[in-house]
Scaffold this motif. Structure first.
Motif, PDB file in Angstrom:
ATOM      1  N   CYS A 250      -0.519  -2.835 -10.453  1.00  0.00           N
ATOM      2  CA  CYS A 250       0.842  -3.360 -10.467  1.00  0.00           C
ATOM      3  C   CYS A 250       1.240  -3.631 -11.921  1.00  0.00           C
ATOM      4  O   CYS A 250       0.387  -3.773 -12.792  1.00  0.00           O
ATOM      5  N   CYS A 256       0.671  -8.786  -8.590  1.00  0.00           N
ATOM      6  CA  CYS A 256      -0.743  -8.649  -8.234  1.00  0.00           C
ATOM      7  C   CYS A 256      -1.156  -9.719  -7.234  1.00  0.00           C
ATOM      8  O   CYS A 256      -1.808  -9.427  -6.226  1.00  0.00           O
ATOM      9  N   TYR A 318       0.758   1.245  -7.369  1.00  0.00           N
ATOM     10  CA  TYR A 318       1.775   0.581  -6.553  1.00  0.00           C
ATOM     11  C   TYR A 318       3.104   0.558  -7.307  1.00  0.00           C
ATOM     12  O   TYR A 318       4.165   0.705  -6.716  1.00  0.00           O
ATOM     13  N   ASP A 319       3.027   0.344  -8.613  1.00  0.00           N
ATOM     14  CA  ASP A 319       4.188   0.473  -9.505  1.00  0.00           C
ATOM     15  C   ASP A 319       3.900   1.600 -10.483  1.00  0.00           C
ATOM     16  O   ASP A 319       2.762   1.747 -10.953  1.00  0.00           O
TER      17      ASP A 319
END
Length: 547
Positions: A250, A256, A318-319
């Motif tokens: 993240c 996180c 995730y990002d």
């Protein structure tokens, strides 16, 4: 080249054999061939190429065989506490038979043990800039006998603001003509080159090209998904593929912690590691992860820098990373020592513009598809309020807890939204399936587009304003609300900076509470009628007018 072909001291050879090294990696071969003649070096090499062993073996060899270096010390500077511990472990393994003492020195823990170790004597000092400077200025650490200086992850040193500390530290070391200096960096940017020019003597440059394994031998997949559905997609992937070990990246510390707690609600045991955690907790988490006791770790780029885990099965972005090169650092963790791995990258409407620079950097188009209903798992954390904590350390190295909360329910991409039944109903609709087919057809053309054409495509797909709307995970453009039921203010034509209407569960800033209930609703408080004056006050007013 094999290590057995090198003329290393027998005690160093024993340590190399214990560590399981047989064949030199490209960076090890070049560093050992140049460093053993005393040359200064600045080396460009990616994480995971074996550079730690390269400089440690050369230091051990010189300390044991060079009469001018015997009794001297080495200083290894690293940007993070985790990397300091990792280098210490590697040094103790390689130097197990040499009799040389290796210790790490970093912040977040007390000084007592570190000072006691210095009093006993340390040959290989491994530390972060802040703690080394503190110990040196406090006269607990003597740097006058340093014969080797290694700056590891030099580019990350500059990114984290350690450049002034490095300059301050190097000035108290012995002059460059009586010490050997080696700089290692993933990129040889201008800062690294300036440092090499200023504090080395005739340094030799070694450039190890990023191995194709970090891109070609990793099964990469980019999934276009709405920010509202990212957790459901992550849950679905984990439940379906059941990876033996997994790191989720993240971009923020808060995300996180929130994501780790939401995964636990979904029955997926995970831990998060961020820079604010107390050092003892960070080390415990890393030990458990390396031992396989924790299979899922959520981390930021900075906290995960230098983490070396064998046989990592999967990486999830995730990002999308803000820096293109960090994409290679992230996915490369799942393809160490010639092994293959799996890397998923989630691309939402919030971070789609980072995609084109990444693809330009890796000179490859990441295979992409659109998230469909079958990809999603059931997110049991949807709508659950997540409280985050203040882990920042006080002077004693202890984390302060319970001082922050996840105030905005929409902050982490969850909170407000339709429930599972509503999404399932929408996913079964004919309109939704047409939208998916349309967007899939568009993505099929991406393989023939140039980078500029792809950027134009993304702008048309994701940009705000009339006619653009906000793309949900399946390529649909919502009107007023997106797929998750969350209000899309861009689709309603609101401009950047405009104040959207507040949700009833949102926490109102204290500055807006003074007006009472109306202020909470975002309205100005109604004007109050003037207060009636008493008899004395009216007399004073009349006297004043008479004057």
């Amino acid at each position: 080249m094999n290590y057995s072909e090198l003329t290393l001291h027998e005690k160093v050879q024993l340590g190399v054999a214990d560590a399981g090294y047989v064949t030199c990696t490209p960076v090890q071969e070049q560093v050992l061939s140049l460093a053993l003649d005393g040359s200064d070096l600045y080396v460009q090499s990616q994480t995971g190429t074996g550079k730690t062993a390269a400089y440690l073996v050369s230091i051990f060899q010189e300390l044991l065989t060079n009469p001018q270096k015997q009794g001297k010390k080495a200083l290894v500077m690293v940007p993070t506490r985790e990397l300091a511990v990792q280098v210490e472990e590697e040094a103790k393994k390689l130097g197990a038979h040499t009799g040389l003492v290796c210790e790490s020195f970093y912040g977040g823990v007390g000084y007592e043990k570190q000072v006691a170790a210095l009093k006993k004597g340390v040959d290989i000092i491994i530390g972060t800039p802040g703690r080394v400077i503190d110990l040196q200025e406090g006269r607990q650490m003597d740097l006058s006998q340093i014969a080797f200086l290694v700056v590891d992850e030099a580019d990350r040193m500059f990114d984290m603001g350690f450049y002034p500390d490095l300059r301050k530290l190097i000035k108290v070391l012995p002059k460059s003509d009586v010490r050997q200096t080696m700089l290692f960096s993933a990129t040889l940017n201008s800062y690294v080159k300036n440092l090499a020019w200023e504090y080395t003597r005739d340094a030799k440059e070694i450039t190890i090209e990023a191995e194709n394994i970090t891109v070609d031998e990793i099964d990469q997949e980019l999934i276009h998904v709405s920010s509202d559905d990212k957790i459901a997609l992550l849950v679905g992937i984990i439940q379906r593929e059941k990876p033996a070990s997994l790191i989720i990246f993240c971009n923020t510390k808060r995300m996180c912690e929130v994501l780790s707690k939401r995964l636990k609600i979904n029955g997926i045991e995970s831990e998060f590691i961020i820079g604010d955690l107390p050092q003892s907790k960070r080390l415990k988490i890393m030990d458990r992860f390396k031992a396989g006791e924790v299979k899922c770790l959520v981390a930021t780029d900075v906290a995960a820098r230098g983490i070396d885990v064998n046989d990592l099965a999967m990486v999830v972005n995730y990002d999308l990373p803000n820096e293109a090169e960090n994409y290679v650092h992230r996915i490369g963790r799942t393809a160490r020592a010639g092994k293959s791995g799996k890397a998923y990258t989630f691309c939402s409407e919030q971070d789609v513009y980072q995609l084109v620079p990444i693809e330009r950097y890796i000179e490859k188009q990441i295979p992409a598809r659109v998230c469909v209903a079958e990809d999603l798992g059931e997110d049991k954390s949807k709508g659950v309020y997540i409280r985050t904590e203040d882990w920042r350390e006080d002077d004693g190295g202890r984390g302060r807890r319970g001082e922050r909360s996840d105030r905005r329910s929409g902050r982490d991409g969850r909170g407000r939204g339709s429930d599972r039944k509503q999404f399932k109903k929408r996913g079964e609709s004919a309109e939704f399936k047409r939208e998916v087919r349309s967007t899939s057809d568009d993505l099929a053309r991406l393989s023939t587009m140039s980078a500029d054409e792809r950027m134009k495509y993304y702008k048309e797909k994701y940009a705000g304003g009339t006619g653009a709307g906000s793309a949900n995970g399946s390529g649909a453009v919502a009107s007023g609300k997106n797929a998750g039921g969350k209000r899309d203010f861009r689709a309603k034509g609101l401009q950047r900076g405009a104040r959207p209407e507040r949700h009833k569960n949102d926490v109102v800033p204290r500055s807006q509470k003074k007006g009472g209930k109306n202020a909470r609703d975002g309205k100005k408080p109604a004007e109050q009628p003037p207060k009636k004056l008493g008899l004395i006050a009216r007399l004073k007013s009349l006297i004043g007018r008479g004057k």
